[in-house]
Design an enzyme around this catalytic site. Structure first.
Site, PDB file in Angstrom:
ATOM      1  N   PHE A 288       0.924  -1.094  -0.192  1.00 20.84           N
ATOM      2  CA  PHE A 288      -0.063  -0.064  -0.173  1.00 20.84           C
ATOM      3  C   PHE A 288       0.850   1.352  -0.103  1.00 20.84           C
ATOM      4  CE2 PHE A 288      -2.635   3.117   1.749  1.00 20.84           C
ATOM      5  CZ  PHE A 288      -4.004   2.675   1.340  1.00 20.84           C
TER       6      PHE A 288
ATOM      7  N   ASP B  19       3.160  -4.179   9.421  1.00 22.73           N
ATOM      8  CA  ASP B  19       1.661  -3.479   9.102  1.00 22.73           C
ATOM      9  C   ASP B  19       0.867  -4.581   9.109  1.00 22.73           C
ATOM     10  OD1 ASP B  19      -0.503  -2.223   7.663  1.00 22.73           O
ATOM     11  OD2 ASP B  19       0.953  -0.806   6.709  1.00 22.73           O
TER      12      ASP B  19
ATOM     13  N   TYR C 272     -10.310   0.426  10.770  1.00 20.17           N
ATOM     14  CA  TYR C 272     -11.612   0.958  10.136  1.00 20.17           C
ATOM     15  C   TYR C 272     -12.102  -0.314   9.013  1.00 20.17           C
ATOM     16  CZ  TYR C 272      -8.049   3.132   7.151  1.00 20.17           C
ATOM     17  OH  TYR C 272      -7.212   3.100   6.404  1.00 20.17           O
ATOM     18  N   LYS C 273     -10.954  -1.127   8.861  1.00 21.78           N
ATOM     19  CA  LYS C 273     -11.239  -2.281   7.813  1.00 21.78           C
ATOM     20  C   LYS C 273     -11.869  -3.323   8.448  1.00 21.78           C
ATOM     21  CE  LYS C 273      -7.297  -0.338   4.871  1.00 21.78           C
ATOM     22  NZ  LYS C 273      -5.881  -0.441   4.815  1.00 21.78           N
TER      23      LYS C 273
ATOM     24  N   ARG D 239     -10.901  -6.807  -6.221  1.00 20.69           N
ATOM     25  CA  ARG D 239     -10.796  -7.141  -4.971  1.00 20.69           C
ATOM     26  C   ARG D 239     -12.017  -7.454  -4.191  1.00 20.69           C
ATOM     27  NH1 ARG D 239      -7.215  -3.548  -0.869  1.00 20.69           N
ATOM     28  NH2 ARG D 239      -9.437  -2.566  -0.860  1.00 20.69           N
TER      29      ARG D 239
HETATM   30  C1  LIG Z   1      -5.388   0.888   4.482  1.00 18.55           C
HETATM   31  C2  LIG Z   1      -3.849   0.731   4.700  1.00 18.55           C
HETATM   32  C3  LIG Z   1      -3.150   1.917   5.021  1.00 18.55           C
HETATM   33  C4  LIG Z   1      -3.867   3.182   5.342  1.00 18.55           C
HETATM   34  O1  LIG Z   1      -3.313   3.985   6.022  1.00 18.55           O
HETATM   35  P1  LIG Z   1      -3.813   5.145   6.960  1.00 18.55           P
HETATM   36  O2  LIG Z   1      -2.561   6.001   7.177  1.00 18.55           O
HETATM   37  O3  LIG Z   1      -4.529   4.495   8.247  1.00 18.55           O
HETATM   38  O4  LIG Z   1      -4.657   5.937   6.022  1.00 18.55           O
HETATM   39  C5  LIG Z   1      -1.723   1.941   5.399  1.00 18.55           C
HETATM   40  N1  LIG Z   1      -1.174   0.653   5.105  1.00 18.55           N
HETATM   41  C6  LIG Z   1      -1.616  -0.549   4.541  1.00 18.55           C
HETATM   42  C7  LIG Z   1      -0.987  -1.555   4.138  1.00 18.55           C
HETATM   43  C8  LIG Z   1      -2.997  -0.296   4.334  1.00 18.55           C
HETATM   44  O5  LIG Z   1      -3.850  -1.591   3.714  1.00 18.55           O
END
Ligand SMILES: *Cc1c(COP(=O)(O)O)cnc(C)c1O
Length: 409
Positions: free
Chosen positions: A125, A194, A219-220, A368
């Site tokens: 991400f 992460d 939030y996921k 997805r």
């Molecule tokens: C959703 C996600 C994020 C989101 O980061 P925020 O700073 O909380 O918006 C970060 N890393 C990964 C791997 C994600 O899937």
């Protein structure tokens, strides 16, 4: 389809998690396969936010002493069992991006061995790489990408810290967190895990993997609500390592002493920055109170059964339409199904959304579908697959209205 409706209804009758679905407020006619982007709303969350609104109205500033101020630690302790962490090792605060930044500074600030490389992974991400780059730019560190699919062991020379996702957001591929943590430590480096696509998606065992640092969002899969704060984990033995770089008053040893000089709190609290939103914390807390009742082994079993069911129902039609299924094998899988169709992927997802089947599309070509065992039934999965077949076989995804892009995809 290769699986009958009677069969999936029988699976639902035998499902030990079936009772959770009615604890969620789900819109009529929607089959929600996007809980890996934004989880659904627990019914208790609305009541909890409403109660906090009343508390704000009636108690005014006294609310901060009635559970608002210590929410980051309290919620961290509620989350800890889902992550294989102990009391005092998890704090709920800020977002993943900021939490990675804080940990990068905290870890590199302790090093005296001259290692200046921060490694993040290609194909992760993007924010994880962006913030590592930002940290390096201002802190005079060197950022490198671990190429996708590369052997990590060959890229650890001179590395101080590596940022890795346990489960990849695109493919849903899960890494062996215990083995990789050992490898990184053996090379004298640290790893920030992460857990964005792990927390609430599968059992996580941070202590069991000897992990020292981790972040993730709520939030996921954890259903904390839009903008719900992230979490940050530091192993108990590594909480006395000096400053983190976002040295704000809430992370101070005595925030209400109003000293001129910063002094970090002696525990996980040092990773707080400034004032947080009492409202969204109350939504998340209501969700975590639901999670307290969840058997994570049963959750994992149902998650794998659902992803397998979806793929079984679609295998022949995907092949016929040239759509590639890149979902990893069960032992390396998160809680999602990943398909590739560069030509029509976007339009197929739009056509599904028009039928109430909500998945998402990520460039380039990725369809997805997230599977959330608490509020999806096996029949939901079956019905979603049926819609998918109809979208392909009818050709409706070719309609112009499904080929228009909006800002958030
Ligand atoms: C959703 C996600 C994020 C989101 O980061 P925020 O700073 O909380 O918006 C970060 N890393 C990964 C791997 C994600 O899937």
């Amino acid at each position: 389809m290769s699986v009958s409706l009677d069969h999936v209804r029988e699976l639902d009758r035998q499902d030990p998690l079936a009772g959770f679905k009615q604890r969620f407020a789900l819109p009529e006619g929607v089959l929600y396969l996007d809980g890996n982007s934004l989880g659904a709303q627990p019914k208790r969350a609305r009541e909890a936010v409403s109660a906090t609104m009343d508390q704000w109205r009636d108690e005014l500033i006294k609310g901060w002493n009635q559970g608002w101020f210590d929410a980051p630690e309290r919620l961290g302790n509620k989350l800890a069992p889902l992550l294989g962490a102990r009391e005092g090792e998890v704090i709920v605060t800020d977002n993943i991006t900021l939490n990675i930044f804080k940990l990068l500074g905290y870890i590199t600030g302790q090093r005296r061995d001259g290692r200046r490389v921060v490694l993040s992974e290609g194909g992760n991400f993007p924010t994880d790489g962006y913030i590592a780059q930002g940290y390096c730019r201002f802190g005079d560190y060197e950022h490198r990408f671990l190429p996708e699919g590369a052997d990590l062991a060959e890229h650890l020379d001179g590395v101080a810290v590596v940022v890795l996702s346990e489960v990849n957001y695109r493919t849903g591929r899960r890494r062996d967190m215990a083995a990789i943590t050992r490898l990184v430590h053996a090379h004298g480096a640290e790893v920030i895990w992460d857990l964005a696509h792990s927390a609430g998606a599968l059992p996580v065992d941070l202590n069991g993997c000897d992990a020292r640092y981790a972040v993730g969002c709520t939030y996921k899969y954890l259903n904390g609500g839009p903008g719900a704060p992230a979490f940050l984990y530091v192993h108990r033995d590594h909480q006395d390592g000096g400053w983190q770089p976002l040295s704000g008053w809430h992370g101070h040893a005595a925030p209400f002493a109003f000293d001129a000089d910063y002094a970090p709190a002696g525990d996980i609290t040092r990773f707080r920055t400034g004032t947080h939103s009492a409202l969204i914390y109350s939504a998340l807390e209501a969700s975590l109170d639901e999670w307290a009742d969840v058997d994570m082994a049963a959750l994992r079993e149902k998650s794998l059964a659902m992803t397998e069911l979806f793929r079984d129902c679609l295998a022949d039609v995907l092949e016929r339409f040239g759509i590639e299924d890149i979902t990893p094998p069960a032992h390396e899988r998160g809680s999602q199904v990943a398909l590739i169709d560069e030509a029509h992927g976007f339009a197929i997802v739009q056509a599904l959304i028009a039928r109430g089947v909500i998945g998402d599309y990520r460039e380039p070509g990725l369809l997805r579908f997230g599977f959330t065992p608490l509020y999806l039934s096996f029949e939901d999965v079956w019905q979603a697959a049926r819609h998918f077949r109809e979208v392909l076989e009818s050709g409706e995804y070719r309609e112009p209205r499904f080929n228009v892009r909006s800002a958030v995809t």
